[in-house]
Motif scaffolding. Structure first.
Motif, PDB file in Angstrom:
ATOM      1  N   LYS A  87      27.578   0.023  35.825  1.00 55.21           N
ATOM      2  CA  LYS A  87      27.191  -0.210  34.436  1.00 55.21           C
ATOM      3  C   LYS A  87      25.751   0.241  34.222  1.00 55.21           C
ATOM      4  CE  LYS A  87      26.844  -3.881  30.974  1.00 55.21           C
ATOM      5  NZ  LYS A  87      25.453  -3.581  30.584  1.00 55.21           N
ATOM      6  N   LYS A 106      29.751   2.269  30.645  1.00 58.78           N
ATOM      7  CA  LYS A 106      30.013   0.945  30.081  1.00 58.78           C
ATOM      8  C   LYS A 106      30.128  -0.144  31.135  1.00 58.78           C
ATOM      9  CE  LYS A 106      33.229  -1.571  27.067  1.00 58.78           C
ATOM     10  NZ  LYS A 106      34.439  -1.478  26.218  1.00 58.78           N
ATOM     11  N   GLU A 107      30.796   0.136  32.245  1.00 59.55           N
ATOM     12  CA  GLU A 107      31.055  -0.908  33.240  1.00 59.55           C
ATOM     13  C   GLU A 107      31.261  -0.288  34.612  1.00 59.55           C
ATOM     14  OE1 GLU A 107      34.489  -2.785  31.666  1.00 59.55           O
ATOM     15  OE2 GLU A 107      35.727  -0.980  31.753  1.00 59.55           O
TER      16      GLU A 107
END
Length: 222
Positions: A87, A106-107
């Protein structure tokens, strides 16, 4: 941190008053010497702007994807050395002929996944899309130290050649202090580099070729 800040700009679109205000704000910060126009490619400028908004002091700013990589070599991890995506990693994609694309992941994601990321200048706007290393030519990522990045080396610790982990190419001495940058789990252990404070150029040159192991035995947070 970076991703969440970038989310606040979702839907920002070219040829709108908000976009022109964004470019004007970017230029007013003087992150780079180049003055952006409303028609320039702006994915790297968006990344640089978000870094500035987050008051990041590790990474240098640029309006060029390839220059962003070249001026931040201390924090660049090539795809061949990545254990996974994390992330807030800044992914750097090569489109050829000196062009590319960049954004914030994002992650945490496996290398083989379709990885979600947010970027500017994507279909002329800020939006969330995916990339896959089988589909795009990913050069690697920029990754800054995570929480509690400052560490002290507790015992003399080997630096091992990243292409041959049985080969020792140097030693980091006990009580060396720096910022830890993890490269992920490699061969069953967390490996990475130590950005020494104050900077030790000799160790920096060794860390271009090798990694050390982080464990409870080798280092501690300070």
């Amino acid at each position: 941190m970076f991703y969440e800040k970038a989310e606040g700009y979702l839907g920002l679109k070219e040829d709108t008053p908000l976009f022109r205000r964004f470019i004007d704000n970017f230029n007013s910060k003087h992150y780079v010497s180049y003055k952006m126009s409303y028609t320039d490619s702006w994915c790297a400028a968006f990344v640089s702007y978000i870094l500035g908004e987050c008051k990041d002091f590790y990474l240098k700013k640029s309006v060029s994807v390839h220059e962003l990589k070249n001026i931040n070599k201390r924090y660049f991890i090539p795809l061949s050395d990545l254990g996974n995506f994390q992330k807030d990693d800044i992914v750097l994609i090569d489109w050829g002929r000196g062009t590319g694309h960049t954004g914030f992941i994002k992650e945490n994601s496996f290398l083989t996944s379709d990885v979600q990321y947010i970027s500017g200048n994507s279909a002329n706007s800020v939006r969330v899309t995916t990339f896959n290393i089988k589909r795009e030519k990913v050069m690697g990522v920029l990754r800054i130290p995570r929480s509690k990045p400052h560490v002290r080396v507790k015992v003399n610790t080997y630096i091992r050649d990243k292409n041959n982990l049985s080969k020792v190419i140097g030693i980091v001495k006990k009580d060396t202090v720096g910022m830890w940058v993890s490269k992920g789990i490699i061969d069953g252990k967390e490996r990475g580099v130590l950005l020494t404070i104050p900077q030790n150029q000799k160790l920096d040159s060794l860390f271009e070729k090798g990694y050390m192991v982080r464990s409870k035995i080798t280092m501690e947070d300070i």
